[in-house]
Scaffold this motif. Structure first.
Motif, mmCIF file in Angstrom:
data_model
loop_
_atom_site.group_PDB
_atom_site.id
_atom_site.type_symbol
_atom_site.label_atom_id
_atom_site.label_comp_id
_atom_site.label_asym_id
_atom_site.label_seq_id
_atom_site.Cartn_x
_atom_site.Cartn_y
_atom_site.Cartn_z
ATOM 1 N N TRP A 77 -4.003 -0.970 -6.021
ATOM 2 C CA TRP A 77 -3.134 -0.111 -5.214
ATOM 3 C C TRP A 77 -3.967 0.956 -4.528
ATOM 4 C CZ3 TRP A 77 -1.172 5.115 -6.267
ATOM 5 C CH2 TRP A 77 -0.159 5.507 -5.381
ATOM 6 N N MET A 78 -3.932 0.949 -3.197
ATOM 7 C CA MET A 78 -4.609 1.969 -2.404
ATOM 8 C C MET A 78 -3.548 2.799 -1.691
ATOM 9 S SD MET A 78 -7.799 1.418 -3.064
ATOM 10 C CE MET A 78 -8.846 2.132 -1.801
ATOM 11 N N TYR B 275 4.276 6.969 -5.059
ATOM 12 C CA TYR B 275 4.921 5.895 -5.807
ATOM 13 C C TYR B 275 4.216 4.579 -5.510
ATOM 14 C CZ TYR B 275 8.761 9.103 -6.756
ATOM 15 O OH TYR B 275 9.514 10.169 -7.187
ATOM 16 N N VAL B 276 4.112 3.760 -6.543
ATOM 17 C CA VAL B 276 3.600 2.401 -6.404
ATOM 18 C C VAL B 276 4.802 1.494 -6.190
ATOM 19 C CG1 VAL B 276 2.239 0.575 -7.461
ATOM 20 C CG2 VAL B 276 1.713 2.978 -7.969
ATOM 21 N N ASP B 277 4.812 0.791 -5.069
ATOM 22 C CA ASP B 277 5.976 -0.019 -4.699
ATOM 23 C C ASP B 277 5.635 -1.504 -4.665
ATOM 24 O OD1 ASP B 277 8.104 1.946 -4.134
ATOM 25 O OD2 ASP B 277 6.726 2.662 -2.596
ATOM 26 N N GLY C 45 0.811 -1.193 0.000
ATOM 27 C CA GLY C 45 0.000 0.000 0.000
ATOM 28 C C GLY C 45 0.851 1.252 0.000
ATOM 29 N N GLY C 46 0.288 2.367 -0.478
ATOM 30 C CA GLY C 46 1.050 3.596 -0.609
ATOM 31 C C GLY C 46 0.796 4.568 0.521
ATOM 32 N N GLY C 47 1.672 5.567 0.594
ATOM 33 C CA GLY C 47 1.522 6.605 1.601
ATOM 34 C C GLY C 47 2.547 6.508 2.705
ATOM 35 N N SER C 48 2.216 7.085 3.846
ATOM 36 C CA SER C 48 3.198 7.202 4.927
ATOM 37 C C SER C 48 3.599 5.869 5.532
ATOM 38 C CB SER C 48 2.643 8.117 6.030
ATOM 39 O OG SER C 48 1.435 7.605 6.556
ATOM 40 N N LYS D 166 6.460 5.705 -10.411
ATOM 41 C CA LYS D 166 5.795 6.962 -10.085
ATOM 42 C C LYS D 166 4.320 6.868 -10.431
ATOM 43 C CE LYS D 166 5.917 11.944 -10.885
ATOM 44 N NZ LYS D 166 4.467 12.024 -11.169
ATOM 45 N N ALA D 167 3.471 7.279 -9.472
ATOM 46 C CA ALA D 167 2.035 7.272 -9.719
ATOM 47 C C ALA D 167 1.673 8.326 -10.760
ATOM 48 C CB ALA D 167 1.281 7.532 -8.423
ATOM 49 N N ASP D 168 0.628 8.058 -11.493
ATOM 50 C CA ASP D 168 0.152 9.027 -12.481
ATOM 51 C C ASP D 168 -0.619 10.139 -11.784
ATOM 52 O OD1 ASP D 168 1.192 7.562 -14.570
ATOM 53 O OD2 ASP D 168 -0.630 6.373 -14.813
ATOM 54 N N GLY D 169 -0.408 11.368 -12.242
ATOM 55 C CA GLY D 169 -1.190 12.463 -11.706
ATOM 56 C C GLY D 169 -0.343 13.646 -11.313
#
Length: 739
Positions: free
Chosen positions: A475-476, A426-428, A399-402, A415-418
């Motif tokens: 991916w959330m 980022y999608v990991d 999952g993404g974020g902190s 790298k996420a789109d947008g």
């Protein structure tokens, strides 16, 4: 005794209670009176020193701000007061592993647990403890002393971006799993942070929405999860969130921070803000002790702003002292005021810690469909297996974020789109290829892989395979919610196309929570693997190959469609950025499965659901009711394989609106060999039999008839027993012991 035989709220809970670090340090030294020590130190502080501990910054370079001197490189840093022996606070996000935001510690990695929702899917309190203990040991070895975990926000919104960071939709399951996580963290002499009080359940406009819920309903749902977690784990810190509750911002909400936490639950740690959630220096008067991530606020509220407020009498000198005492006394309880060198910390055991993460995922995987016993795949057969999609040739999604970790070894980062906030995401993927693990586990099989970008190509290859394994990902990420419950990037169409070409399809889901399955009738098997963590590829292979019998159960309901949920769309999706709006919680305390049960909504897969490679049966249910209600029963493994069963006890209650209510009252996870049977018991937390009376300020068990049932999921009854309850009243403090 088999380690799965005990009631999760009895023997193991009593041991953790005795070992919990209220005043016991990790090195065995006892701090006889932390508050007296804190008062003495605060009395010795100068006026300027009294503001040092009350605000902290990001512990990394961020835009124009530089990493603070002394910071290791992490989510947060609060400088200490060396002249008084008070160390700095080195804070790290750590719900699923020690994070390394913005590469603040160049090249430093961590072992990643499966998502918190996956840990909850194990229904195994010992695995919750073991996973958090692993993360705490790694954090301590890196020099951290504050872990920003766990999260106990209930999954009211199935599309919410951070559902994977919490424990699901039920307050008992959530509070219990979080309580053991807290105990594990603090047994290592570190500080655990229980977050986010309260109702921080969606990411869309999280800084602007206002929650509207009746007090009693809140006490019986989200706040009950906090109560249970605090009673079991006794966290050192509670974090307030971004949203408003009853029109009042969470971090200036006196009812939450003072009346609920301090006065009713006798919480004696400190209250920390979320990063950028402080609105004014006067927030201190509502019960907020510390401003975190201060450069994300409009100004440093608890620095010069608070100084001016104290000088002007807006915040009293007594309150200023109390804020410092709460922090210093908590540090004393955790043994953080004694000088010690981090050089003596043991080296991180990457292999051993990865095994712990794999063990969690082994029990987190939920087998949802297994028509014709397509699983497990036999290692003896010469099967042609096609693996499709999900980057299964490399690793597993996180999952993404902190909360996202940087793994040991090379991961994949896309790298996420947008633009804006999404442009910084980022999608990991964590290393550990399910494809390679399957080839090891099934040496006689011919296993090939295709990425699934073209459904027609995947369907053509599927014609030539005996079995197809499709890895589908969702991916959330923090700051964003999903617009619906579909699989993104055309994966639903991919699965349908492959299912039309080959009936023997098993879908492996790596998702942040519930998804729709329009293709369900086109496939024979479905596994929910969540975000599998380090070692997750091997765990997926374990279950597919039968080396592990799946024992995960859903901690969230999977609705058939968005219209079945209390809110058919995400509130705020149609609002302009920065617009204030209300979210009436029409479901009240009926979160998740309770809503679906009351409204006769047939879920795709209900809360508590999960299949096994063996068969269990129940008998001899009995109920004793003296001070507490205890349910006893016998469970037997009637199948051909050893396995683990999650025996779930529910109560069916009469409701004011004439509809019956359902509540999870307890559970026990037991390991049984084939042919083995065991006598088990569950003692019920009295709050789950009660309603919260706001006029009395107490829990009240009404005199009424209820039906106790044992089932494999919410709404199913393998065996049942009627119970007549006598009226009783009690307070939260009767259940939540003071520190």
């Amino acid at each position: 005794m088999n380690r799965y035989q005990s009631n999760p709220l009895s023997l193991f809970g009593m041991v953790l209670w005795l070992l919990s670090p209220g005043i016991a340090r990790a090195d065995g030294h006892q701090v006889s009176d932390p508050m007296s020590l804190a008062r003495d130190l605060v009395h010795r502080m100068t006026f300027d020193q009294k503001f040092i501990l009350l605000h902290g910054d990001l512990g990394v370079d961020f835009h124009t701000s530089k990493k603070p001197s002394g910071a290791i490189g992490s989510s947060g840093y609060v400088p200490g007061i060396p002249s008084l022996g008070i160390p700095a606070l080195q804070e790290t996000d750590a719900g699923m592993g020690v994070t390394n935001p913005l590469n603040g510690r160049p090249g430093d990695g961590a072992v990643g647990l499966p998502s918190t929702l996956a840990t909850s899917a194990t229904w195994n309190i010992e695995l919750s403890y073991a996973g958090s203990d692993m993360v705490a040991r790694e954090a301590r070895s890196k020099g951290f002393n504050v872990l920003l975990a766990p999260s106990v926000n209930l999954a009211r919104e199935p599309r919410a971006g951070r559902n994977f960071e919490a424990y699901g939709e039920d307050p008992l399951l959530t509070g219990t799993m979080a309580g053991y996580a807290i105990s594990a963290i603090q047994s290592n002499g570190l500080i655990a942070t229980l977050k986010h009080v309260a109702y921080n359940f969606q990411e869309t406009d999280r800084n602007f929405y206002n929650v509207m819920i009746a007090e009693a309903a809140g006490r019986e749902s989200d706040l009950l999860a906090f109560e249970i977690a605090m009673g079991l784990g006794k966290p050192a810190v509670v974090m307030c969130g971004y949203n408003r509750v009853g029109t009042v911002w969470s971090c200036q909400n006196h009812d939450l921070l003072t009346r609920f936490l301090r006065q009713e639950l006798k919480f004696d740690g400190w209250v920390m803000s979320d990063w950028g959630a402080v609105k004014a220096p006067s927030d201190a008067n509502s019960g907020l002790d510390q401003e975190a991530g201060a450069q994300l606020d409009k100004s440093v509220m608890f620095g010069d702003g608070l100084k001016s407020a104290v000088r002007a009498g807006v915040v009293s000198q007594q309150r200023l002292d109390t804020m410092n005492e709460n922090i210093v006394a908590t540090m004393a309880r955790q043994g953080m005021l004694e000088k010690h060198s981090s050089s003596g910390q043991p080296a991180i055991d990457i292999k051993g810690d990865t095994t712990i993460a794999r063990n969690v995922e082994d029990e987190a995987i939920v087998l949802l469909k297994n028509d014709g016993n397509i699983l497990p795949l036999s290692a003896q057969k010469r099967l042609k297996i096609l693996v499709v999609g999900g980057r299964a040739d490399f690793g597993v999604l996180e999952g993404g974020g902190s909360s996202s970790i940087t793994p040991y070894g090379a991961g994949i980062r896309i790298k996420a789109d947008g633009e804006g906030e999404m442009g910084r995401r980022y999608v990991d993927y964590l290393p550990g290829s399910p494809l390679l693990e399957l080839r090891k586990a099934l040496p006689n099989a011919e296993i090939t892989y295709t990425d699934g970008r073209y459904p027609s190509m995947a369907a053509t290859l599927a014609h030539q395979a005996d079995v197809v394994l499709i890895f589908a990902t969702q991916w959330m990420v923090e700051s964003f919610d999903a617009p619906d419950l579909s699989l993104p990037e055309g994966q639903d169409q991919l699965i349908s196309a492959v299912g039309a070409a080959n009936r023997n399809v098993v879908v492996v889901l790596e998702t942040g929570g519930a998804v729709k399955m329009p293709w369900l009738h086109d496939v024979r098997g479905v596994m929910e693997a969540w975000y599998p963590g380090s070692g997750g590829g091997a765990a997926i292979s374990d279950v597919i190959s039968g080396q592990v019998n799946p024992s995960g159960r859903l901690p969230v309901s999977f609705p058939r469609r968005e219209a079945d949920a209390p809110r058919t769309t995400i509130p705020g999706f149609d609002k302009a950025d920065g617009a204030m709006f209300d979210i009436p919680l029409i479901e009240g305390a009926d979160v998740g499965y309770k809503w679906y049960y009351k409204h006769h909504s047939n879920c795709l897969y209900p809360f508590g659901y999960g299949l096994s490679y063996t068969i269990f049966s129940y008998s001899n249910m009995n109920v004793t009711h003296q001070h507490d209600v205890t349910v006893t029963f016998r469970v037997r493994n009637n199948g051909r394989a050893d396995g683990k069963e999650v025996s779930q006890v529910y109560g069916l209650f009469p409701a004011n609106d004439g509809k019956r209510e359902i509540r999870l009252l307890g559970w026990v996870k037991s390991g049984l060999r084939r042919g083995e049977e065991k006598n088990l018991s569950v003692t019920i937390d009295r709050r789950l039999l009660a309603n919260y009376d706001t006029k009395l300020g107490r829990w009240v068990i009404p005199e009424e008839n209820v039906m106790l049932v044992i089932g494999r999921y919410a709404g199913e009854a393998e065996i049942q027993f009627p119970l007549h309850l006598q009226r009783a009243e009690f307070s939260s403090l009767d259940m939540v012991k003071p520190h």
